[in-house]
Design an enzyme around this catalytic site. Structure first.
Site, PDB file in Angstrom:
ATOM      1  CG  HIS A 172      -1.600   1.360   1.677  1.00 15.94           C
ATOM      2  ND1 HIS A 172      -1.788   2.026   2.208  1.00 15.94           N
ATOM      3  CD2 HIS A 172      -2.924   1.166   0.995  1.00 15.94           C
ATOM      4  CE1 HIS A 172      -2.446   3.418   1.460  1.00 15.94           C
ATOM      5  NE2 HIS A 172      -3.574   2.578   0.863  1.00 15.94           N
TER       6      HIS A 172
ATOM      7  CB  CYS B 155      -3.438  -0.480 -15.044  1.00 13.00           C
ATOM      8  SG  CYS B 155      -4.159  -1.756 -14.888  1.00 13.00           S
TER       9      CYS B 155
END
Ligand code: PEP
Ligand code: MG
Length: 858
Positions: A425, A801
């Site tokens: 993250h 992506c």
């Protein structure tokens, strides 16, 4: 074909001599170019690498033959000439040929002091480099009248023989020692570390000595015409009277080159010679198509150019030099683009720790987001926000970050975490924000209760202490390091604009917020390839509505909460579309598990109970019920879309209404709606049916038309395998290689940092697959997915992506597989644009060369 005579053992450097970089080394070839440019280069002789190899193997060089090229009483230097200057090489030896006889004559012409100084210098260099005596032996010898006798005595004592007087023997020994030094283990290791091949060759150059000593103006120096750090036009270098070699660079009494308020300059003392140097610099720049540093010597008022090397340069200087050369028509634009390494660009986008300053490293981890920043240590996101509110730059240190830290990360100038890897993250968000970040710094100890960070060396840092994070090197440093500012100037923009004219694969940005989108525009991305919509729900007011939606008891309550979110989402999209000015925007529907929106601690749950006006026990129970053993493989992505379809309905409505609004405002857009974490065709069918229905509803309500595209994110292995049938319902497939890597390896994105170093060190994985795309495994799934998808739908748009999208290696892979575009975090867009141009230009060059070879053969 013309037959050539065998390459001679040595060859004089003349304009027409057969000298090549591959055989005689870079320096020999460069000297020949300087000779061709009519620069005053002292007579030079080049030894090819095979001669050097055979000398190293024990053969004796034809020293007498070489010296014969230099007249009756030669005085020469020997310099190394590797094929690539970056590989280093043995130190030059000057004044070979000096002996008692020559010393006496020099004393007559140049004076005793100069003659002594030269002879002392030669004996010392010979003793150290050829006889391999310890340099410390000569340390205490004071320059002056007795120095020569002392050096000669020491030599004799240590080697049991008098200093050799025969110039041919001196040269032969120097050649032997330089040839052997190149083959030595430490030299091999050193150049291997710089990327030299195992069989890297060395040539040698023997050159007539231009004396930097004499009655008239005599001395030596170096000059260059651009600044090595900034690349701006500026004369730098030094000149030292009565000197040789590079002594001017270290001596205190050296002169400046141009007129300088701090002291006398060569331009004052010898304006004609200075003008000649400037002229030579300009000739070199055009003739050698490069900014060169020139080593020169003045002997009794005559200027000689001994050598020229490419100016050493930082990444920012390299870019500016390449652009300036192309703008001046010295090199073509293609070459300027190819001269700049794509990865070097990241150094220009962010602040960098000045490489010339000191570094007090206290912890090391994974370099997760480039750039550097200095700030005060904070241990919570709240403290980060408070610090930002006070206008105090801060560094957020966490064990790892969670979605609720996003605002804290926004408020920090850098982030440091104990756990995590390249796609955890903290890493993903920091890259998106352009905030320097180091993750997985597992050697440091964090005590969050005491708000203390203990470095591996035992030093303890508390809240408010100043640290510098170098996200390019993966290091945390104590104190404020010296910084270089970013260099997003005209040269940078010019080079990338040229790159765009050459590349043949699209580059979009992953952008979640208006700020990201603005960065994407600044770096001239062609659109947004991934907008992670869930990031829009972490703002305070939205989080409350989100939590109400999660805790809704009935579909009606859920619809009410979503109705509150709808206008906010619509406003987000209107803003994104506006910033992107009609460029494509690919919006991914909600992806994460719902529990990420709930607070974790007791205190947070109590606040939540208060906000929702429900009993704490109920809130706690419902929160626990949402928690999953394996949330990344649980109820997230399209699974949420199937089970709680109202969320996707709301998002689709917001997207379509924003589309109409943008068209009204004069920025029409064709939005791309993307479904995450698909693994089966039926999932797409179900979601598509609902989204089409929402589109019909919006059209009929507004009595207006709009287009949109629906596509699928391929991030489970099954979606790649079943891409053929999935493509029946998808206009595009975008490979989410973060999750695809996680699921292909069965390797947690958030935990892999713990063992990744060991795995890479032991060669289990060649690289961290979250960082560099695993072309063998994950890559095969990409190829399969692409091929199967395009079989069903030849006009299927293909893209990547995941975080890999910005890596030059992944771009090469996707381009070869026929992908339409890559999408990466905004700060990696420039690198991706340049890397894509490199690929197209290199391929064009290879096919041009192949065509030429064919022509030659036929
Ligand atoms: C991916 O999985 O590759 C991806 C781009 O999505 P996220 O990182 O949001 O899971
Ligand atoms: Mg994903």
């Amino acid at each position: 074909m013309q037959k050539h005579d065998p390459i001679p053992e040595f060859i004089e450097v003349t304009p027409t001599a057969r000298i090549s970089e591959a055989v005689h080394g870079w320096k020999a070839k460069c000297l020949q170019r300087l000779v061709r440019l009519d620069l005053p280069v002292p007579k030079s002789v080049a030894l090819p690498s095979f001669t050097v190899r055979s000398i190293a193997a024990g053969h004796t060089a034809d020293a007498a033959g070489i010296l014969a090229c230099f007249g009756p009483s030669p005085l020469v230097s020997v310099r190394g000439s590797p094929a690539n200057l970056d590989w280093g090489g043995p130190a030059s030896v000057l004044n070979i040929g000096l002996n008692a006889d020559r010393h006496a004559r020099l004393a007559e012409t140049h004076g005793e002091t100069a003659a002594d100084a030269l002879y002392v210098r030669f004996v010392q260099a010979y003793a150290i480099h050829v006889a391999r005596l310890d340099p410390d032996l000569f340390e205490d010898i004071k320059p002056g009248p007795g120095a020569l006798a002392e050096v000669l005595r020491l030599y004799e004592v240590e080697t049991d023989e008098a200093f050799p007087q025969d110039p041919a023997r001196q040269l032969s020994e120097v050649l032997r020692s330089m040839s052997r030094a190149w083959e030595g283990t430490s030299a091999r290791l050193l150049r291997a570390a710089k990327g030299a091949p195992a069989d890297a060759a060395l040539g040698l150059v023997v050159q007539d000595m231009a004396q930097g000593f004499g009655q008239g103006l005599s001395g030596s120096g170096v000059i260059q015409f651009v600044d090595s750090v900034t690349g701006q036009a500026r004369v730098t270098g030094r000149y030292l009277n009565q000197s040789q070699g590079r002594a001017a660079l270290s001596a205190r009494e050296s002169l400046y080159l141009t007129k300088d308020a701090r002291g006398p300059s060569l331009e004052d003392v010898a304006p004609d010679i200075f003008a000649d140097l400037q002229r030579f610099g300009a000739i070199c720049r055009v003739g050698l198509r490069e900014e060169m540093q020139i080593e020169f010597t003045i002997e009794d008022g005559h200027l000689f150019v001994l050598d020229a090397v490419k100016v050493a340069r930082s990444a920012r200087a390299g870019l500016r030099i390449a652009v300036a050369l192309a703008e001046d028509g010295v090199i073509p634009k293609e070459e300027a683009v190819l001269r700049v390494e794509p990865r070097a660009l990241s150094e220009l986008l962010h602040h960098q720790v000045d490489p010339r300053g000191p570094r007090d490293v206290i912890a090391r981890g994974i370099a997760a987001s480039p750039g550097a920043a200095t700030g005060r240590l904070v241990f919570t996101s709240d403290a980060a926000q408070a610090s930002a509110a006070r206008g105090e730059p801060c560094i957020l240190v966490r064990k790892e970050t969670a979605p609720e830290d996003i605002r804290g990360m926004h408020s920090s100038v850098a982030v440091l975490t104990e756990r995590g890897g390249m796609t955890s993250h903290a890493a993903v968000i920091a890259r998106g924000l352009g905030v320097p970040c180091v993750v997985g710094a597992s050697d440091m100890r964090l005590d969050l209760r005491e708000r203390r960070l203990t470095a591996p060396d035992g030093r303890v840092f508390g809240e408010g202490d100043v640290l510098t994070i170098d996200g390019s090197k993966g290091e945390a440093m104590a104190g404020a390091a010296e910084m270089l500012p970013p260099a997003l100037d005209d040269s940078f923009r010019q080079l990338l604009n040229w790159a765009d004219t050459f590349r043949d694969i699209g580059v979009r940005a992953n952008a979640d917020t208006p700020a990201d989108a603005a960065t994407a525009r600044k770096f001239e991305a062609e659109g947004i390839g991934l907008c992670r919509t869930e990031h829009m729900f972490f703002d305070e007011d939205r989080l409350v509505a989100m939590r109400e939606m999660i805790f809704a008891d009935t579909p009606g309550d859920r619809a009410a909460a979503l109705a509150r979110l709808l206008p906010m989402q619509r406003a987000d999209f209107v803003q994104l579309f506006e910033i992107m000015e009609g460029k494509p925007v690919c919006i991914r529907l909600f992806d994460p598990p719902l529990h990420e929106f709930l607070p974790s601690g007791r205190e947070g749950l109590r606040d939540l109970a208060e906000a929702l006006d429900r009993p704490l026990s109920e809130v706690t129970r419902r929160a626990e019920a949402l928690s999953e053993v394996n949330p990344m493989l649980g109820m997230r992505g399209v699974r949420l879309g199937i089970v709680l379809p109202e969320i996707y309905d709301m998002q689709a409505q917001a997207i379509f209404e924003a589309t109409l609004e943008s068209a009204r405002r004069g920025a029409p857009v064709v939005p791309e709606v993307m479904i995450p974490l698909v693994s089966a065709r039926r999932e797409v069918e179900l979601v598509k049916a609902r989204i089409d229905a929402v589109a019909a509803m919006v059209r009929s309500r507004a009595k207006a038309e709009f287009d949109y595209k629906l596509g699928v994110m391929v991030e489970t292995p099954r979606a790649a395998l079943r891409a053929g049938e999935i493509a029946q319902h998808a206009a595009f497939l975008s490979f989410g290689t973060n999750d695809l890597t996680q699921m292909t390896y069965g390797l947690s994105r958030d935990d892999a940092g713990r063992f990744m170093n060991t795995y890479v060190q032991q060669g289990v994985f060649p690289e961290d697959p979250f960082h560099i795309l695993d072309v063998d495994g994950v890559g095969e799934l990409l190829l399969m997915g692409a091929e199967r998808g395009r079989e069903t739908r030849p006009d299927l748009t293909l893209s990547i992506c995941g975080e890999h999208g910005g890596n030059p290696e992944s771009i090469a892979f996707c381009r070869k597989a026929g992908f339409d575009y890559v999408s990466c975090s905004p700060y990696r867009v420039p690198m991706a644009r340049l890397a894509a141009a490199h690929l197209a230009l290199s391929e064009a060059k290879v096919s041009r060369d192949a065509f030429r070879n064919e022509e030659v053969k036929s």
